[in-house]
Design a protein around this motif. Structure first.
Motif, short mmCIF file in Angstrom:
data_model
loop_
_atom_site.label_atom_id
_atom_site.label_comp_id
_atom_site.label_asym_id
_atom_site.label_seq_id
_atom_site.Cartn_x
_atom_site.Cartn_y
_atom_site.Cartn_z
N LEU A 62 0.81 -1.22 0.00
CA LEU A 62 0.00 0.00 0.00
C LEU A 62 0.84 1.27 0.00
N PHE A 63 1.95 1.27 0.73
CA PHE A 63 2.69 2.52 0.95
C PHE A 63 4.13 2.48 0.47
N GLY A 64 4.58 1.34 -0.04
CA GLY A 64 5.98 1.24 -0.45
C GLY A 64 6.35 2.21 -1.55
N TRP A 65 5.43 2.47 -2.46
CA TRP A 65 5.72 3.39 -3.57
C TRP A 65 5.94 4.81 -3.07
N LEU A 66 5.37 5.14 -1.91
CA LEU A 66 5.45 6.50 -1.38
C LEU A 66 6.58 6.67 -0.37
N LEU A 67 6.73 5.69 0.53
CA LEU A 67 7.67 5.81 1.64
C LEU A 67 8.93 4.99 1.47
N GLY A 68 8.95 4.09 0.49
CA GLY A 68 10.02 3.11 0.41
C GLY A 68 9.62 1.87 1.18
N ASP A 69 10.09 0.72 0.74
CA ASP A 69 9.62 -0.54 1.33
C ASP A 69 9.97 -0.68 2.80
N ALA A 70 11.17 -0.27 3.19
CA ALA A 70 11.60 -0.45 4.59
C ALA A 70 10.74 0.39 5.54
N LEU A 71 10.51 1.64 5.21
CA LEU A 71 9.71 2.51 6.07
C LEU A 71 8.24 2.09 6.02
N ALA A 72 7.76 1.65 4.87
CA ALA A 72 6.37 1.21 4.77
C ALA A 72 6.12 0.01 5.67
N ALA A 73 7.09 -0.90 5.76
CA ALA A 73 6.92 -2.07 6.64
C ALA A 73 6.83 -1.64 8.10
N ARG A 74 7.48 -0.53 8.45
CA ARG A 74 7.45 -0.08 9.85
C ARG A 74 6.13 0.58 10.22
N ILE A 75 5.29 0.85 9.24
CA ILE A 75 3.93 1.30 9.58
C ILE A 75 3.22 0.20 10.36
N ALA A 76 3.45 -1.05 9.94
CA ALA A 76 2.88 -2.18 10.69
C ALA A 76 3.43 -2.21 12.11
N THR A 77 4.74 -1.94 12.25
CA THR A 77 5.35 -1.93 13.58
C THR A 77 4.70 -0.89 14.48
N ALA A 78 4.47 0.30 13.94
CA ALA A 78 3.80 1.35 14.71
C ALA A 78 2.39 0.92 15.09
N GLY A 79 1.69 0.28 14.17
CA GLY A 79 0.34 -0.21 14.46
C GLY A 79 0.35 -1.26 15.56
N PHE A 80 1.34 -2.16 15.53
CA PHE A 80 1.44 -3.17 16.58
C PHE A 80 1.61 -2.51 17.95
N PHE A 81 2.48 -1.52 18.01
CA PHE A 81 2.74 -0.85 19.29
C PHE A 81 1.49 -0.15 19.82
N LEU A 82 0.79 0.57 18.95
CA LEU A 82 -0.41 1.28 19.39
C LEU A 82 -1.48 0.30 19.85
N LEU A 83 -1.59 -0.85 19.19
CA LEU A 83 -2.53 -1.87 19.63
C LEU A 83 -2.20 -2.35 21.04
N GLY A 84 -0.92 -2.61 21.29
CA GLY A 84 -0.53 -3.05 22.62
C GLY A 84 -0.75 -1.99 23.69
N SER A 85 -0.43 -0.74 23.36
CA SER A 85 -0.60 0.35 24.33
C SER A 85 -2.08 0.55 24.68
N LEU A 86 -2.93 0.55 23.66
CA LEU A 86 -4.36 0.70 23.92
C LEU A 86 -4.90 -0.46 24.74
N SER A 87 -4.43 -1.66 24.45
CA SER A 87 -4.91 -2.84 25.17
C SER A 87 -4.51 -2.78 26.64
N VAL A 88 -3.26 -2.37 26.91
CA VAL A 88 -2.82 -2.22 28.31
C VAL A 88 -3.67 -1.18 29.02
N TRP A 89 -3.92 -0.06 28.37
CA TRP A 89 -4.69 1.02 29.00
C TRP A 89 -6.12 0.57 29.29
N TYR A 90 -6.79 0.02 28.30
CA TYR A 90 -8.20 -0.34 28.48
C TYR A 90 -8.38 -1.54 29.41
#
Length: 572
Positions: free
Chosen positions: A86-114
């Motif tokens: 989805l985003f490799g063409w815009l951000l480059g493949d390495a940075l685009a893959a880290r969007i998933a990493t950021a999403g994983f972290f936010l999921l964990g943080s929200l889960s701990v909080w709730y």
């Protein structure tokens, strides 16, 4: 009798924008301006990149351009590959893959909080009523505890690197936090729907890092449910298990019928799972006791105090659920035959939640001692990071500069105004935070961890701004991959190799090296990796009945021991 007695003024919650900004600063630092590193980071990215540039078989059997990597599971790599698409063409493949990493972290943080918020609102967790009123409302008490749990989670030292890597471990720890939240909802509603929700999370865990941890959690939750009621135990045992099996079978059954590359990853996946279970050994016990102290800091001291303070109410859900999760992962860590940091990561969410319930019972003297320790230690670390950066830029102090360049020969210092200003801003923010904590002496619950968490985030941001070029220089394979690509002969069909997953991924991505695939049998090129410290002889890896000509030899400037050699078969 409950151990908590608090006025309402102690439950003032953090501003929502401040908490959200803190999470963004934490996760965004270290995602930009770097290559995939010589760790699980590069290996995980390699699987994602291979999937994104491949077909159905590549998505079903995780691999790095021909190197099978089905040990853990495909879910994290599916999400990362989708982000690249989805985003490799815009951000480059390495940075685009880290969007998933950021999403994983936010999921964990929200889960701990709730999860903490839901537990903190329960009646058995509420403070004792004061004689003349003024005790906090359940909603306010829950929000304050949730803020504290999230701050503790962000402050855990073991989470720093792994939450920024493109690996299955980053998703695994977040799904553990989500499983805690799903368990809390199950005990609140006791419905088939919540049991199915828990089963769905367990199924996703199976697809992320195998069935051992989900199975152990299912057993622990079923025991807790049985203590409450037989009906709840039946729902947990049947509905959750059935849902988890159904979700995990999506991948396994598809592989059975499609048989990617005329085979299946099932055997390798099952073997990896079986290796997670063995009898406790001296090595596993030593590894756990040696590393968990720093890995789970500052969560474990608060969590231990919470268990002691609530020892007469340990069957209450707000203590029993996170404690059951923590004990499960302690046992799994001790019976793991191949200990690594991945077995310690799942401890962090339950310990952070449990630690939050220790905050209301801590004495003022203990809180002040923790604060002063955090201020002195973390301020010293931040000062050293600044001093080291100044040494790299100016050459003073000379000894520090010499040591920095000795570890990274050939490194040329870079100055980025943006990174410098970010580092200055977070340093000023730390000074203001310490001043506020010392001068105001707030009575809010989360005061005991705000300096610990803030100091860890300060040091992390400084490292990923001031020191990022230096760290990236030492951990990236981009330079040596480009050197080898220039030596690659024209028309090279495929390259056989013995390099590891991180190196293979980096060479394929940066150098476009055509490594041997599943179907490649005989290649004209051979890339060998050896180590000077072990006095490895690359020629021993070459068959005696074949003749090879050395085309290229190289290594990373920052690694004096690791060597790479490219050979071409001599045709007779």
């Amino acid at each position: 009798m409950k151990p908590v007695r608090l006025p309402a003024s102690a439950t003032n919650a953090l501003p929502r924008w401040g908490l959200f900004a803190l999470c963004l600063i934490y996760i965004l630092s270290g995602l930009f301006g770097r290559d995939p590193w010589k760790t699980d980071d590069a290996a995980g990215f390699g699987v994602m990149w291979t999937m994104a540039n491949g077909g159905l078989e590549d998505w079903l059997w995780p691999h790095i351009v021909g190197l099978p990597m089905a040990d853990e599971g495909p879910l994290a790599y599916w999400i990362g590959a989708l982000c690249i698409k989805l985003f490799g063409w815009l951000l480059g493949d390495a940075l685009a893959a880290r969007i998933a990493t950021a999403g994983f972290f936010l999921l964990g943080s929200l889960s701990v909080w709730y999860a903490t918020y839901q537990l903190g609102r329960r009646s058995e967790a509420q403070p004792l009523r004061l004689a003349f009123g003024g005790q906090p409302e359940p909603r306010d008490f829950g929000r304050t505890l949730a803020d504290g749990a999230l701050l503790i989670y962000l402050g855990c030292l073991g989470l720093l690197l792994h939450s920024h890597y493109t690996s299955a471990k980053a998703l695994h720890v977040s799904l553990i936090a989500l499983a805690i939240y799903a368990t809390v909802r199950l005990f609140e509603k006791e419905s088939v729907r919540t049991a199915a929700g828990l089963g769905a999370v367990l199924g996703l865990l199976v697809l992320t890092r195998g069935w051992v941890a989900p199975l152990a959690l299912w057993l622990a939750i079923a025991v807790l449910a049985g203590i409450r009621s037989k009906a709840l135990m039946a729902k947990t045992a049947i509905v959750s298990l059935a849902t988890a099996v159904a979700i995990s079978e999506i991948w396994l059954a598809t592989n059975y019928y499609v048989r990617p590359f005329n085979s299946s990853p099932f055997d390798a996946w099952m073997l990896w799972n079986h290796r997670q279970i063995s009898l406790p050994s001296i090595e596993s016990i030593r590894y756990f006791t040696k590393n968990v102290i720093w890995f789970a800091w500052p969560a474990w001291p608060y969590a231990g105090w919470a268990v002691y303070a609530w020892r007469k109410q340990f069957r209450a859900i707000h203590i029993a659920v996170p404690l059951a999760f923590a004990m499960t992962f302690i046992v799994l860590a001790l019976i793991n035959g191949r200990p690594d940091e991945g077995i310690l990561l799942p401890l962090l969410p339950p310990l952070a939640i449990l630690a939050a319930f220790g905050l209301p019972t801590m004495k003022r003297g203990a809180i002040n001692a923790v604060d002063w320790f955090s201020v002195m230690t973390l301020t010293t670390c931040a000062a050293f990071i600044w001093l080291g950066w100044i040494a790299k830029q100016t050459g003073w102090p000379a000894k520090l500069a010499k040591n920095a360049f000795k570890l990274a020969p050939g490194f040329k210092p870079e100055f980025s105004l943006v990174m410098f200003l970010v580092a200055v801003c977070v340093t000023i923010g730390w000074i203001l935070l310490v001043h506020w904590r010392v001068s105001r002496r707030p009575a809010v619950l989360w005061r005991a961890v705000v300096l610990s968490s803030g100091g860890v985030i300060l040091c992390w941001v400084l490292l990923t701004t001031l020191w990022l070029p230096w760290v990236n220089y030492g951990k990236s394979y981009s330079g040596v991959a480009l050197q080898m690509a220039e030596a690659l002969p024209e028309g090279g069909a495929c390259v056989e190799t013995n390099v590891g997953p991180a190196q293979r991924a980096s060479f394929a991505y940066f150098g476009k090296i055509p490594f041997a695939d599943f179907d490649d049998i005989d290649c004209d090129l051979l890339l060998l990796q050896d180590d000077n410290r072990r006095q490895d002889n690359a020629k021993r890896l070459i068959r005696a009945d074949e003749q090879w000509r050395l085309l290229w030899e190289g290594r990373r400037a920052s690694d004096r021991h690791e060597r790479f050699r490219l050979y071409q078969k001599v045709k007779r």
